[in-house]
Write a protein that holds these residues in place. Sequence first.
Motif, PDB file in Angstrom:
ATOM      1  N   ALA A  59       6.958  -4.250   4.595  1.00 52.35           N
ATOM      2  CA  ALA A  59       6.983  -5.651   5.014  1.00 52.35           C
ATOM      3  C   ALA A  59       8.401  -6.216   5.012  1.00 52.35           C
ATOM      4  O   ALA A  59       8.760  -6.997   5.886  1.00 52.35           O
ATOM      5  N   VAL A  99       2.609  -0.387   4.654  1.00 51.83           N
ATOM      6  CA  VAL A  99       3.296  -1.370   5.504  1.00 51.83           C
ATOM      7  C   VAL A  99       4.640  -1.731   4.885  1.00 51.83           C
ATOM      8  O   VAL A  99       4.679  -2.322   3.812  1.00 51.83           O
ATOM      9  N   ASN A 148       0.825  -1.219   0.000  1.00 48.95           N
ATOM     10  CA  ASN A 148       0.000   0.000   0.000  1.00 48.95           C
ATOM     11  C   ASN A 148       0.857   1.265   0.000  1.00 48.95           C
ATOM     12  O   ASN A 148       0.615   2.191   0.759  1.00 48.95           O
ATOM     13  N   HIS A 189       7.338 -22.088  12.221  1.00 50.33           N
ATOM     14  CA  HIS A 189       7.415 -21.416  13.509  1.00 50.33           C
ATOM     15  C   HIS A 189       8.138 -22.277  14.535  1.00 50.33           C
ATOM     16  O   HIS A 189       8.336 -21.875  15.666  1.00 50.33           O
ATOM     17  N   GLY A 226       7.362 -11.095   7.799  1.00 51.84           N
ATOM     18  CA  GLY A 226       7.472 -11.077   6.341  1.00 51.84           C
ATOM     19  C   GLY A 226       7.905 -12.391   5.714  1.00 51.84           C
ATOM     20  O   GLY A 226       8.327 -12.414   4.559  1.00 51.84           O
ATOM     21  N   LYS A 227       7.764 -13.496   6.419  1.00 53.66           N
ATOM     22  CA  LYS A 227       8.166 -14.795   5.865  1.00 53.66           C
ATOM     23  C   LYS A 227       7.301 -15.164   4.664  1.00 53.66           C
ATOM     24  O   LYS A 227       7.807 -15.527   3.594  1.00 53.66           O
ATOM     25  N   SER A 228       5.996 -15.061   4.860  1.00 55.83           N
ATOM     26  CA  SER A 228       5.093 -15.392   3.750  1.00 55.83           C
ATOM     27  C   SER A 228       5.309 -14.435   2.586  1.00 55.83           C
ATOM     28  O   SER A 228       5.278 -14.833   1.420  1.00 55.83           O
ATOM     29  N   THR A 229       5.532 -13.184   2.918  1.00 55.05           N
ATOM     30  CA  THR A 229       5.760 -12.188   1.876  1.00 55.05           C
ATOM     31  C   THR A 229       6.993 -12.549   1.051  1.00 55.05           C
ATOM     32  O   THR A 229       6.965 -12.490  -0.187  1.00 55.05           O
ATOM     33  N   GLU A 282       4.631 -23.035   6.312  1.00 52.48           N
ATOM     34  CA  GLU A 282       4.052 -23.752   7.463  1.00 52.48           C
ATOM     35  C   GLU A 282       3.170 -24.914   7.028  1.00 52.48           C
ATOM     36  O   GLU A 282       2.016 -25.026   7.453  1.00 52.48           O
TER      37      GLU A 282
HETATM   38  N1  ATP Z   1      -1.579  -8.060   0.927  1.00 48.85           N
HETATM   39  C1  ATP Z   1      -1.106  -7.320   1.927  1.00 48.85           C
HETATM   40  N2  ATP Z   1      -1.470  -6.034   2.042  1.00 48.85           N
HETATM   41  C2  ATP Z   1      -1.008  -5.274   3.047  1.00 48.85           C
HETATM   42  N3  ATP Z   1      -0.165  -5.697   3.988  1.00 48.85           N
HETATM   43  C3  ATP Z   1       0.235  -6.965   3.933  1.00 48.85           C
HETATM   44  C4  ATP Z   1      -0.211  -7.852   2.909  1.00 48.85           C
HETATM   45  N4  ATP Z   1       0.347  -9.063   3.103  1.00 48.85           N
HETATM   46  C5  ATP Z   1       1.107  -8.937   4.203  1.00 48.85           C
HETATM   47  N5  ATP Z   1       1.062  -7.685   4.704  1.00 48.85           N
HETATM   48  C6  ATP Z   1       1.802  -7.188   5.876  1.00 48.85           C
HETATM   49  O1  ATP Z   1       3.136  -7.545   5.724  1.00 48.85           O
HETATM   50  C7  ATP Z   1       3.697  -7.961   6.971  1.00 48.85           C
HETATM   51  C8  ATP Z   1       4.311  -9.318   6.812  1.00 48.85           C
HETATM   52  O2  ATP Z   1       3.286 -10.263   6.566  1.00 48.85           O
HETATM   53  P1  ATP Z   1       3.589 -11.808   6.331  1.00 48.85           P
HETATM   54  O3  ATP Z   1       2.315 -12.480   6.010  1.00 48.85           O
HETATM   55  O4  ATP Z   1       4.687 -11.949   5.362  1.00 48.85           O
HETATM   56  O5  ATP Z   1       4.078 -12.269   7.764  1.00 48.85           O
HETATM   57  P2  ATP Z   1       4.546 -13.724   8.235  1.00 48.85           P
HETATM   58  O6  ATP Z   1       5.970 -13.608   8.671  1.00 48.85           O
HETATM   59  O7  ATP Z   1       4.255 -14.743   7.227  1.00 48.85           O
HETATM   60  O8  ATP Z   1       3.640 -13.934   9.511  1.00 48.85           O
HETATM   61  P3  ATP Z   1       3.021 -15.304  10.083  1.00 48.85           P
HETATM   62  O9  ATP Z   1       4.134 -16.030  10.757  1.00 48.85           O
HETATM   63  O10 ATP Z   1       2.005 -14.829  11.066  1.00 48.85           O
HETATM   64  O11 ATP Z   1       2.431 -16.051   8.949  1.00 48.85           O
HETATM   65  C9  ATP Z   1       2.565  -7.902   7.982  1.00 48.85           C
HETATM   66  O12 ATP Z   1       2.735  -6.729   8.746  1.00 48.85           O
HETATM   67  C10 ATP Z   1       1.316  -7.814   7.166  1.00 48.85           C
HETATM   68  O13 ATP Z   1       0.376  -7.009   7.800  1.00 48.85           O
END
Ligand code: ATP
Lengths: 274, 252
Positions: free
Chosen positions: B23, B21, B14, B196, B46-49, B163
Motif C-alpha cells: 500500500a 498489497v 497481507n 479528492h 494509500g491516503k487513508s492508509t 475526506e
Molecule cells: N485492511 C486492508 N487489507 C488489505 N488491503 C488494504 C487494506 N486497507 C487498504 N488496503 C489496500 O491498500 C491500498 C490503499 O488503500 P487506501 O484505503 O489507503 O486508499 P485511499 O488512497 O484512501 O483511496 P480512496 O481515495 O479511494 O479512499 C488499496 O490498494 C487497498 O486495497
Amino acid sequence: MIAGLAVAALLWEGYKAAGDPEGTVLFGVRVLPRADDLSMPHLWTIGRRLADPEMTGGRPVWLVVLQACLFTLGITAAGFAAGTVIGLVLAAAMQRFRIVERGLLPYVVLSQTVPLVALAPLIAGWGGTLMPPWATVSVIAAYLAFFPVAVGMLRGLQSPSAGGVELMRSYAAGWWRTLVKLRFPAALPYLFPALRLAGAAAVVGAVVGEISTGTRGGIGRLIIEYSREATSDPAKVYTAMLGAALLGLLVAGAVSLLELPLMRHRRHVEVATL
Amino acid sequence: MTAVVVDNVTKVFNRGRSDEVPALTDVNLTVGDGEFVSLIGPSGCGKSTLLRLIADLIEPTSGTVTVAGRPASQARREQEYGIAFQQAGLFEWRTVRRNVELPLELRGVSKAERRAKAEEMLELVGLADFAGHYPGQLSGGMQQRVAIARALAVQPPLLLMDEPFGALDEMTRERLQSELLGICAKTGTSTVFVTHSIAEAVFLSGRVVVMSARPGRITASIEVELPSRDEAGRQAPAYFEKITEVRQALRS
Ligand SMILES: Nc1ncnc2c1ncn2[C@@H]1O[C@H](COP(=O)(O)OP(=O)(O)OP(=O)(O)O)[C@@H](O)[C@H]1O
Ligand SMILES: [Mg+2]
C-alpha cells in the motif's frame, strides 16, 4: 396477541368440528389427531373444569394451577436469570479471545444435543446436598436457556463495524470500555430475540425438569398427575397445559417489557439466532 | 516540536500471502506544529492508509511514525489526536448530542461540561436543532457533520481527517472549510487532511502532498501561499496558479 389467541381457539374448535373423531389415518399412520371429546375437549369444558374443585371438596382447579404456575415461575425465573448471565459471560469471553471461541463454541453447541432425560437424574442428585431440590430444576432450565443467549450475544458483540472499533481504539479505550460503550449496545438487537428463545427454553426446561427430577409443587408435576386421569377427566390435563402456556407468555412479556424502553430508537435487525 | 514525522514508512497488507498489497513504499512526511497539510492522489494510492498509520490504527511494516515527539502508539494512548473518517461512524443508539459527547465521556469530562461543549460544536456545524435526533434520522451529509463535531469536541492538538466534507453540498462545504481554518488558526491545531478535491486542498493547506498509486508513494509536495483564506483568497491569481500546479503534479 388477543387476535392470536382468538385464531388459536377458532382452529381448535374448527378442527374439532371438521376433523374425524377417530383421527385421519393414512397407510396405517395417523397423520391427524383424534378430534373426539376425550382427546380434544371443548374449550368451554376446559374452562368449566378450571372453576370446579380439583377433587370433590378440594380447592378449585384454577387455584391449584395458579399456585403451581407461581412455583414453576420462580424456578423458571431463577434458571432464566442464571442462564442469561452465563450466556452473556460466555459470549463476552468468546468475543475477547478467539481461542476461547474456537475451543468453546463446539461444546456450547454440543451441550444442547445431550438429551435432557439423561442429564436430569445427574443434576437431581445435587438436590439436598449441593442445593435445595428446587434449584436443581433451575439448573436444568438454565442449561437450556444459556445457549441462545451465548450464541446470539456472540454474534451481537461481533456486529460492530471495523470503523466503530477503530474509533474506540483512537480514543484509547480498552477492551472493557469498548465492550460497554460499543459492543454491548450494538448487540442489543441480537440479544432480545435470543432472550425470547431463552425464556421459552427456560419454561420448557423447568417443566421437563420438574417431571424428570420428580419435584413436587410445580406445573410439570401437575401435568403428569392430571394426565393420569385423562381417560376419566380429559379436560383436567388441559388446564395444566394452559398454565404452562401462561408461564411462557409471562416470560415473553417480561422480555418485551425490558426491550421496549431500550429498543425504542433502534433499527431492528433481522437475525436468525441459530 | 513537529506534530508528525513519518520516517521511511512502508506498509504491506497481507504480507507473505497471495493477496499481498504493497500500500505504501518509502513514505517520508513531516507536519510541523500548527501546519495544515493535505494529502491528495488517485483512489487507492494509500491516503487513508497513511492516515491510519499516523493514528496508530495499523502498524507500519517498516519505518517509524512519531506523533508529538512520541511513538504513534504512545501518542494514541495519550489522546494526542482526533479523527474524522470517510464513513461518519456514528453510534446509532446515541442521540446526535451524545455522539458528540462520546470522546469527552471517555476522557472523564463532567456531564455539564460535556453538554456545553457538544452544544457549542453542534452550533458550529449548524446542527444545533438536531441535538436530540438519532443518526438514522439524518442525511449522510448531516451525519458527516456530526462526525466532524465529534472530532473537534476534544480540541485535539492534531486533527486527522479523511475526506470529511466528501458528502456535503458546495455551500456547506465552503462554510465548514472556513470554520475549520478558523478553529485551526485559533487553537494552533496541526491537521492532516485527505481530500479528492484539488481546490479544497489548495484553499485549506499550507502544503499539498501529492501521492501516486502502485506503489503508493509521495511524488510531490507543494507549498501554498495565499494572500488570504477567504472569499478574496478563492479569487486570487495565486490560488489558481497553485490549482494548476497540483493538477500537473497529479498528472505526471
Ligand atoms: N485492511 C486492508 N487489507 C488489505 N488491503 C488494504 C487494506 N486497507 C487498504 N488496503 C489496500 O491498500 C491500498 C490503499 O488503500 P487506501 O484505503 O489507503 O486508499 P485511499 O488512497 O484512501 O483511496 P480512496 O481515495 O479511494 O479512499 C488499496 O490498494 C487497498 O486495497
Ligand atoms: Mg481513503
